[in-house]
Motif scaffolding. Structure first.
Motif, short mmCIF file in Angstrom:
data_model
loop_
_atom_site.label_atom_id
_atom_site.label_comp_id
_atom_site.label_asym_id
_atom_site.label_seq_id
_atom_site.Cartn_x
_atom_site.Cartn_y
_atom_site.Cartn_z
N THR A 81 -61.13 -24.62 -27.93
CA THR A 81 -61.81 -25.26 -26.78
C THR A 81 -61.40 -24.66 -25.44
N GLU A 82 -60.56 -23.66 -25.44
CA GLU A 82 -60.06 -23.09 -24.17
C GLU A 82 -61.20 -22.68 -23.23
N VAL A 83 -62.29 -22.15 -23.78
CA VAL A 83 -63.42 -21.72 -22.96
C VAL A 83 -64.00 -22.90 -22.15
N MET A 84 -63.84 -24.12 -22.64
CA MET A 84 -64.38 -25.29 -21.94
C MET A 84 -63.58 -25.61 -20.67
N TYR A 85 -62.43 -25.03 -20.53
CA TYR A 85 -61.60 -25.25 -19.35
C TYR A 85 -61.69 -24.09 -18.37
N GLY A 89 -70.60 -20.75 -17.18
CA GLY A 89 -71.37 -19.58 -17.54
C GLY A 89 -70.88 -18.86 -18.78
N LEU A 90 -69.91 -19.44 -19.47
CA LEU A 90 -69.41 -18.86 -20.71
C LEU A 90 -69.96 -19.65 -21.89
N ALA A 91 -70.06 -19.01 -23.03
CA ALA A 91 -70.58 -19.67 -24.22
C ALA A 91 -69.46 -20.28 -25.04
N TYR A 92 -69.70 -21.46 -25.55
CA TYR A 92 -68.79 -22.12 -26.49
C TYR A 92 -69.49 -22.11 -27.84
N VAL A 93 -68.97 -21.34 -28.77
CA VAL A 93 -69.56 -21.21 -30.09
C VAL A 93 -68.59 -21.84 -31.09
N TYR A 94 -69.10 -22.71 -31.94
CA TYR A 94 -68.23 -23.38 -32.91
C TYR A 94 -68.97 -23.52 -34.24
N LEU A 95 -68.22 -23.73 -35.29
CA LEU A 95 -68.81 -23.91 -36.61
C LEU A 95 -69.14 -25.38 -36.81
N CYS A 96 -70.40 -25.67 -37.14
CA CYS A 96 -70.87 -27.04 -37.29
C CYS A 96 -71.24 -27.27 -38.75
N TYR A 97 -70.64 -28.29 -39.35
CA TYR A 97 -70.89 -28.64 -40.75
C TYR A 97 -70.61 -27.49 -41.71
N GLY A 98 -69.80 -26.54 -41.28
CA GLY A 98 -69.42 -25.42 -42.14
C GLY A 98 -70.49 -24.40 -42.36
N ILE A 99 -71.66 -24.53 -41.70
CA ILE A 99 -72.74 -23.58 -41.97
C ILE A 99 -73.45 -23.05 -40.72
N HIS A 100 -73.41 -23.76 -39.60
CA HIS A 100 -74.12 -23.37 -38.39
C HIS A 100 -73.13 -22.93 -37.31
N HIS A 101 -73.54 -21.99 -36.49
CA HIS A 101 -72.73 -21.55 -35.35
C HIS A 101 -73.53 -21.81 -34.06
#
Length: 103
Positions: A81-85, A89-101
């Motif tokens: 989550t460091e990018v959220m701080y 203008g930066l992207a936060y990309v995370y794995l959702c439900y183990g299949i989506h980014h």
């Protein structure tokens, strides 16, 4: 002088009437306004010389450390989550439900 790829991309999009959103746009306080304004915009990446682009068709709005639905809620600062701080203008990309980014 040789023109870099990013400048060529920007010129191509500006010929189509599109322009890059400035940092000020992303640093606004109204996260719902920003999320709605991003709908329909074109997201362009240039990673290692490979250019991709896609239209934003869905957004979510989270209000950082005060929003219980946010990964940053309660100042849960982690490497992920460091990018959220950081500045906007930066992207936060995370794995959702183990299949989506989601971006």
């Amino acid at each position: 002088m040789k023109e870099n790829n990013d400048n060529k991309i920007l010129k191509s999009f500006s010929l189509l009437g599109m322009k890059r959103l400035g940092a000020r746009f992303y640093r606004g306080n109204d996260v719902v306004f920003i999320a709605r304004a991003l709908l329909g915009k074109i997201l362009v990446t240039n990673l290692n010389g490979i250019i991709t682009a896609g239209r934003v068709v869905e957004t979510e709005a989270y209000n950082g450390v005060i929003d219980k639905a946010s990964h940053a809620y309660g100042t849960r600062r982690t490497n992920r989550t460091e990018v959220m701080y950081s500045h906007g203008g930066l992207a936060y990309v995370y794995l959702c439900y183990g299949i989506h980014h989601p971006v």
